[in-house]
Write an enzyme that holds these catalytic residues in place. Structure first.
Site, PDB file in Angstrom:
ATOM      1  N   GLY A  12      45.596  33.172  33.536  1.00 25.99           N
ATOM      2  CA  GLY A  12      46.691  33.290  34.494  1.00 25.99           C
ATOM      3  C   GLY A  12      47.991  33.850  33.945  1.00 25.99           C
ATOM      4  O   GLY A  12      49.064  33.615  34.514  1.00 25.99           O
ATOM      5  N   SER A  13      47.913  34.646  32.881  1.00 28.22           N
ATOM      6  CA  SER A  13      49.180  35.164  32.333  1.00 28.22           C
ATOM      7  C   SER A  13      49.828  36.171  33.284  1.00 28.22           C
ATOM      8  O   SER A  13      51.056  36.276  33.337  1.00 28.22           O
ATOM      9  CB  SER A  13      48.980  35.762  30.937  1.00 28.22           C
ATOM     10  OG  SER A  13      48.258  36.961  31.000  1.00 28.22           O
ATOM     11  N   ASN A  14      49.026  36.913  34.048  1.00 27.14           N
ATOM     12  CA  ASN A  14      49.617  37.839  35.030  1.00 27.14           C
ATOM     13  C   ASN A  14      50.282  37.078  36.165  1.00 27.14           C
ATOM     14  O   ASN A  14      51.348  37.472  36.653  1.00 27.14           O
ATOM     15  CB  ASN A  14      48.556  38.796  35.583  1.00 27.14           C
ATOM     16  CG  ASN A  14      48.362  39.992  34.674  1.00 27.14           C
ATOM     17  OD1 ASN A  14      49.250  40.833  34.558  1.00 27.14           O
ATOM     18  ND2 ASN A  14      47.214  40.052  34.003  1.00 27.14           N
ATOM     19  N   ASN A 107      44.611  44.769  43.204  1.00 25.19           N
ATOM     20  CA  ASN A 107      43.950  44.264  41.995  1.00 25.19           C
ATOM     21  C   ASN A 107      44.641  44.873  40.790  1.00 25.19           C
ATOM     22  O   ASN A 107      45.095  46.019  40.842  1.00 25.19           O
ATOM     23  CB  ASN A 107      42.486  44.696  42.012  1.00 25.19           C
ATOM     24  CG  ASN A 107      41.734  44.282  40.753  1.00 25.19           C
ATOM     25  OD1 ASN A 107      41.824  43.127  40.308  1.00 25.19           O
ATOM     26  ND2 ASN A 107      40.990  45.206  40.163  1.00 25.19           N
ATOM     27  N   HIS A 109      43.836  46.058  36.975  1.00 24.75           N
ATOM     28  CA  HIS A 109      42.680  46.387  36.136  1.00 24.75           C
ATOM     29  C   HIS A 109      43.187  46.831  34.759  1.00 24.75           C
ATOM     30  O   HIS A 109      44.136  47.624  34.678  1.00 24.75           O
ATOM     31  CB  HIS A 109      41.879  47.516  36.808  1.00 24.75           C
ATOM     32  CG  HIS A 109      40.622  47.845  36.076  1.00 24.75           C
ATOM     33  ND1 HIS A 109      39.485  47.083  36.179  1.00 24.75           N
ATOM     34  CD2 HIS A 109      40.339  48.831  35.192  1.00 24.75           C
ATOM     35  CE1 HIS A 109      38.543  47.602  35.416  1.00 24.75           C
ATOM     36  NE2 HIS A 109      39.033  48.665  34.796  1.00 24.75           N
ATOM     37  N   ASP A 150      36.781  48.631  42.170  1.00 19.47           N
ATOM     38  CA  ASP A 150      37.774  49.432  41.437  1.00 19.47           C
ATOM     39  C   ASP A 150      37.975  50.838  41.990  1.00 19.47           C
ATOM     40  O   ASP A 150      38.389  51.742  41.262  1.00 19.47           O
ATOM     41  CB  ASP A 150      37.394  49.533  39.941  1.00 19.47           C
ATOM     42  CG  ASP A 150      37.351  48.167  39.264  1.00 19.47           C
ATOM     43  OD1 ASP A 150      38.099  47.264  39.702  1.00 19.47           O
ATOM     44  OD2 ASP A 150      36.588  48.011  38.311  1.00 19.47           O
TER      45      ASP A 150
HETATM   46  C1  GAR Z   1      43.764  40.888  32.825  1.00 18.03           C
HETATM   47  O1  GAR Z   1      43.728  41.690  31.671  1.00 18.03           O
HETATM   48  C2  GAR Z   1      43.251  41.669  34.024  1.00 18.03           C
HETATM   49  O2  GAR Z   1      43.598  43.028  34.000  1.00 18.03           O
HETATM   50  C3  GAR Z   1      41.771  41.502  33.860  1.00 18.03           C
HETATM   51  O3  GAR Z   1      41.613  40.154  33.493  1.00 18.03           O
HETATM   52  C4  GAR Z   1      42.752  39.748  32.712  1.00 18.03           C
HETATM   53  C5  GAR Z   1      43.274  38.462  33.267  1.00 18.03           C
HETATM   54  O4  GAR Z   1      44.259  37.916  32.421  1.00 18.03           O
HETATM   55  N1  GAR Z   1      41.083  41.826  35.080  1.00 18.03           N
HETATM   56  C6  GAR Z   1      39.909  42.428  35.119  1.00 18.03           C
HETATM   57  O5  GAR Z   1      39.287  42.756  34.118  1.00 18.03           O
HETATM   58  C7  GAR Z   1      39.365  42.676  36.517  1.00 18.03           C
HETATM   59  N2  GAR Z   1      38.453  43.793  36.516  1.00 18.03           N
HETATM   60  P1  GAR Z   1      45.207  36.737  32.901  1.00 18.03           P
HETATM   61  O6  GAR Z   1      44.306  35.641  33.474  1.00 18.03           O
HETATM   62  O7  GAR Z   1      45.897  36.273  31.662  1.00 18.03           O
HETATM   63  O8  GAR Z   1      46.145  37.282  33.940  1.00 18.03           O
END
Ligand code: GAR
Length: 199
Positions: A12-14, A107, A109, A150
């Site tokens: 969940g850092s995003n 999304n 990516h 995607d």
């Molecule tokens: C992120 O790097 C995101 O781009 C990727 O998962 C990670 C989640 O990180 N998403 C995908 O690969 C989807 N195709 P987070 O949980 O720290 O936000």
């Protein structure tokens, strides 16, 4: 006002970067609920620490796809969600949910689409593929979600250089840092556009 539901599967850092940006920059958006398909994902406790309702909902809890879909749609309506952000959601969103929110699901990516996307291309798999292909650059893409993995319209991208001695892990860290800038920037832009239209 964008009333956002975050769908995620991992740490969940995003989500955290977006939540902090909304609070600090005060753009017209609010994360009103977080949904994770994974009961042990860090995002569930992280969201609760920000006082945001966080729910574990997985297809496996339901006897069929229709109950699962109705449950999610019910939650989205209850929280008055009008915008969905997939932030590390490792599942394909149900097609009927996608149809309920036309141009209202995005999304993030971890590569420069249209390259390095599609089924199986998520998380570290993406960075491994980029390094193996000896790409000179990678980055993050925010795009609209449609029913093909995607392939929805690209909204914005942010690039990073891939150095000659790059590893998938070092590249993942570089890309994640730009994801944390890109996602808030896009939501700020979309929320302000939305606000101007008086929605
Ligand atoms: C992120 O790097 C995101 O781009 C990727 O998962 C990670 C989640 O990180 N998403 C995908 O690969 C989807 N195709 P987070 O949980 O720290 O936000």
């Amino acid at each position: 006002m964008l009333n956002i539901a975050i769908f995620a599967s991992g740490r969940g850092s995003n989500f955290e970067a977006l939540q902090r940006a909304i609070v600090e920059q005060k753009f017209p958006a609010a994360i009103v609920v977080v949904i994770s398909n994974n009961s042990s994902s860090g995002i569930l406790t992280l969201a609760q620490s920000f006082g945001i309702p966080a729910l574990h909902i997985s297809q496996r809890q339901f006897s069929d796809a229709n109950y699962f879909r109705q449950n999610i749609l019910g939650i989205l309506r209850a929280f008055k969600v009008n915008f969905i952000v997939l932030a590390g959601y490792m599942k394909m969103l149900d097609a009927e949910i996608i149809r309920e929110y036309p141009d209202r699901i995005i999304n993030i990516h971890p590569a420069l689409l249209p390259k390095f996307g599609g089924e199986g291309m998520y998380g570290m798999n993406v960075h491994r593929a980029v390094v193996d292909a000896h790409e000179k650059e990678s980055g993050a893409t925010v795009h609209y979600v449609n029913e093909a993995y995607d392939e929805g319209k690209i909204i914005a991208q942010q690039r990073v250089d891939v150095s000659p001695n790059e590893t998938p892990e070092s590249l993942a860290a570089k890309v994640l840092a730009v994801e944390h800038q890109l996602l808030p920037r896009v939501i700020k832009m979309l929320s302000e556009k939305n606000w101007e239209k008086g929605k």
